[in-house]
Design a protein around this motif. Structure first.
Motif, PDB file in Angstrom:
ATOM      1  N   GLN A  66       0.827  -1.199   0.000  1.00  0.00           N
ATOM      2  CA  GLN A  66       0.000   0.000   0.000  1.00  0.00           C
ATOM      3  C   GLN A  66       0.864   1.252   0.000  1.00  0.00           C
ATOM      4  OE1 GLN A  66      -2.957   0.026   3.029  1.00  0.00           O
ATOM      5  NE2 GLN A  66      -3.876   1.912   2.314  1.00  0.00           N
ATOM      6  N   THR A  67       2.000   1.234   0.684  1.00  0.00           N
ATOM      7  CA  THR A  67       2.842   2.418   0.687  1.00  0.00           C
ATOM      8  C   THR A  67       3.393   2.691  -0.706  1.00  0.00           C
ATOM      9  OG1 THR A  67       4.844   1.207   1.271  1.00  0.00           O
ATOM     10  CG2 THR A  67       3.537   2.093   3.088  1.00  0.00           C
ATOM     11  N   CYS A  68       3.588   1.654  -1.491  1.00  0.00           N
ATOM     12  CA  CYS A  68       4.081   1.865  -2.850  1.00  0.00           C
ATOM     13  C   CYS A  68       2.950   2.254  -3.789  1.00  0.00           C
ATOM     14  CB  CYS A  68       4.764   0.603  -3.363  1.00  0.00           C
ATOM     15  SG  CYS A  68       5.481   0.811  -4.984  1.00  0.00           S
ATOM     16  N   GLU A  69       1.819   1.648  -3.642  1.00  0.00           N
ATOM     17  CA  GLU A  69       0.713   1.884  -4.553  1.00  0.00           C
ATOM     18  C   GLU A  69      -0.028   3.176  -4.254  1.00  0.00           C
ATOM     19  OE1 GLU A  69       0.270   0.193  -7.115  1.00  0.00           O
ATOM     20  OE2 GLU A  69       1.244  -1.690  -6.727  1.00  0.00           O
ATOM     21  N   GLY A  70      -0.044   3.604  -3.002  1.00  0.00           N
ATOM     22  CA  GLY A  70      -0.750   4.819  -2.651  1.00  0.00           C
ATOM     23  C   GLY A  70      -2.256   4.664  -2.676  1.00  0.00           C
ATOM     24  N   LEU A  71      -2.777   3.929  -3.613  1.00  0.00           N
ATOM     25  CA  LEU A  71      -4.213   3.720  -3.726  1.00  0.00           C
ATOM     26  C   LEU A  71      -4.650   2.450  -3.024  1.00  0.00           C
ATOM     27  CD1 LEU A  71      -4.546   4.565  -7.510  1.00  0.00           C
ATOM     28  CD2 LEU A  71      -5.010   6.062  -5.585  1.00  0.00           C
ATOM     29  N   GLY A  72      -3.755   1.779  -2.377  1.00  0.00           N
ATOM     30  CA  GLY A  72      -4.050   0.504  -1.742  1.00  0.00           C
ATOM     31  C   GLY A  72      -3.456  -0.615  -2.573  1.00  0.00           C
ATOM     32  N   PRO A  73      -3.423  -1.783  -2.009  1.00  0.00           N
ATOM     33  CA  PRO A  73      -2.805  -2.897  -2.722  1.00  0.00           C
ATOM     34  C   PRO A  73      -3.560  -3.256  -3.997  1.00  0.00           C
ATOM     35  CG  PRO A  73      -3.785  -3.619  -0.653  1.00  0.00           C
ATOM     36  CD  PRO A  73      -3.933  -2.140  -0.715  1.00  0.00           C
ATOM     37  N   ILE A  74      -2.818  -3.331  -5.080  1.00  0.00           N
ATOM     38  CA  ILE A  74      -3.383  -3.745  -6.366  1.00  0.00           C
ATOM     39  C   ILE A  74      -2.573  -4.946  -6.833  1.00  0.00           C
ATOM     40  CG2 ILE A  74      -3.893  -3.068  -8.738  1.00  0.00           C
ATOM     41  CD1 ILE A  74      -3.957  -0.166  -7.738  1.00  0.00           C
ATOM     42  N   PRO A  75      -3.100  -6.135  -6.629  1.00  0.00           N
ATOM     43  CA  PRO A  75      -2.337  -7.343  -6.955  1.00  0.00           C
ATOM     44  C   PRO A  75      -1.945  -7.392  -8.431  1.00  0.00           C
ATOM     45  CG  PRO A  75      -4.351  -7.884  -5.758  1.00  0.00           C
ATOM     46  CD  PRO A  75      -4.422  -6.426  -6.118  1.00  0.00           C
ATOM     47  N   HIS A  76      -0.768  -7.872  -8.669  1.00  0.00           N
ATOM     48  CA  HIS A  76      -0.258  -8.171 -10.021  1.00  0.00           C
ATOM     49  C   HIS A  76      -0.051  -6.942 -10.897  1.00  0.00           C
ATOM     50  CE1 HIS A  76      -1.037 -12.224  -8.786  1.00  0.00           C
ATOM     51  NE2 HIS A  76      -2.314 -11.971  -8.672  1.00  0.00           N
ATOM     52  N   ARG A  77       0.014  -5.754 -10.317  1.00  0.00           N
ATOM     53  CA  ARG A  77       0.279  -4.564 -11.131  1.00  0.00           C
ATOM     54  C   ARG A  77       1.704  -4.647 -11.676  1.00  0.00           C
ATOM     55  NH1 ARG A  77      -1.576   1.145  -9.774  1.00  0.00           N
ATOM     56  NH2 ARG A  77      -3.177   0.431 -11.157  1.00  0.00           N
ATOM     57  N   LYS A  78       1.842  -4.361 -12.935  1.00  0.00           N
ATOM     58  CA  LYS A  78       3.153  -4.370 -13.563  1.00  0.00           C
ATOM     59  C   LYS A  78       3.551  -2.939 -13.895  1.00  0.00           C
ATOM     60  CE  LYS A  78       5.908  -6.963 -16.807  1.00  0.00           C
ATOM     61  NZ  LYS A  78       5.945  -8.083 -17.722  1.00  0.00           N
ATOM     62  N   TYR A  79       4.792  -2.595 -13.597  1.00  0.00           N
ATOM     63  CA  TYR A  79       5.344  -1.283 -13.896  1.00  0.00           C
ATOM     64  C   TYR A  79       6.330  -1.415 -15.041  1.00  0.00           C
ATOM     65  CZ  TYR A  79       3.427   0.232  -9.463  1.00  0.00           C
ATOM     66  OH  TYR A  79       2.580   0.537  -8.439  1.00  0.00           O
ATOM     67  N   TYR A  80       6.555  -0.299 -15.725  1.00  0.00           N
ATOM     68  CA  TYR A  80       7.488  -0.267 -16.841  1.00  0.00           C
ATOM     69  C   TYR A  80       8.384   0.959 -16.728  1.00  0.00           C
ATOM     70  CZ  TYR A  80       4.215  -3.578 -18.873  1.00  0.00           C
ATOM     71  OH  TYR A  80       3.414  -4.662 -19.078  1.00  0.00           O
ATOM     72  N   VAL A  81       9.607   0.816 -17.175  1.00  0.00           N
ATOM     73  CA  VAL A  81      10.508   1.949 -17.333  1.00  0.00           C
ATOM     74  C   VAL A  81      10.923   1.971 -18.793  1.00  0.00           C
ATOM     75  CG1 VAL A  81      12.759   2.940 -16.747  1.00  0.00           C
ATOM     76  CG2 VAL A  81      11.351   1.906 -14.954  1.00  0.00           C
ATOM     77  N   ARG A  82      10.768   3.133 -19.421  1.00  0.00           N
ATOM     78  CA  ARG A  82      11.156   3.306 -20.821  1.00  0.00           C
ATOM     79  C   ARG A  82      12.231   4.379 -20.882  1.00  0.00           C
ATOM     80  NH1 ARG A  82       6.512   4.707 -24.823  1.00  0.00           N
ATOM     81  NH2 ARG A  82       6.138   2.488 -24.497  1.00  0.00           N
ATOM     82  N   VAL A  83      13.253   4.129 -21.701  1.00  0.00           N
ATOM     83  CA  VAL A  83      14.318   5.099 -21.953  1.00  0.00           C
ATOM     84  C   VAL A  83      14.352   5.344 -23.452  1.00  0.00           C
ATOM     85  CG1 VAL A  83      16.801   5.551 -21.829  1.00  0.00           C
ATOM     86  CG2 VAL A  83      15.657   4.324 -19.955  1.00  0.00           C
TER      87      VAL A  83
END
Length: 146
Positions: A23-40
């Motif tokens: 929850q501290t990372c998501e801010g909106l509460g736990p969202i299972p299986h969320r995938k993040y991306y970094v693009r350069v």
């Protein structure tokens, strides 16, 4: 029976603790299986960009991007909510090492990454990040001159 009850209580406690950290990372509460991306994306004029990507646990290696080229990688946050990726980027006139994703920077992830994709664009005058809320590019870092 007491051992079984103890195991259930320990398991529930671990799940609650894990949810609190996520929850501290998501801010909106736990969202299972969320995938993040970094693009350069290389926004340098006529110059190749070198980018070496790492996390605390993994060395993702170096990429060389020609002008206009881009690359992206995806990941899930770790169970303890401390996922961190950083890059060392350089070209013939400058270099910079910085965090491209830090799970503990919740406001940055929300405003700039839109809780999905952090998009970085090194340009001649510095390194920019796409601001998901405004739809524009914000200069985040200046190059350290070689």
């Amino acid at each position: 029976m007491a051992a079984s009850r103890k195991n259930i209580i320990v398991t529930l406690f671990a799940l609650l603790l894990g949810s609190a950290v996520i929850q501290t990372c998501e801010g909106l509460g736990p969202i299972p299986h969320r995938k993040y991306y970094v693009r350069v994306e290389n926004g340098l004029k006529g110059r190749p960009l070198h980018a070496h990507r790492k996390s605390r646990d993994d060395d993702l290696g170096e990429r060389v991007l020609q002008p206009g080229d881009q690359f992206e990688w995806g990941f899930h946050i770790n169970l303890i909510g401390t996922t961190l990726f950083f890059c060392n980027m350089w070209y013939d006139l400058g270099q910079k090492s910085f965090e491209v994703f830090n799970c503990l920077q919740d406001k940055f992830i929300y405003e700039f990454c839109g809780y999905k994709r952090c998009h970085w664009k090194p340009m001649d005058d510095g390194i920019y990040v796409f601001h998901a809320k405004t739809g524009g590019w914000d200069k985040k870092y200046s190059w350290d001159k070689k």
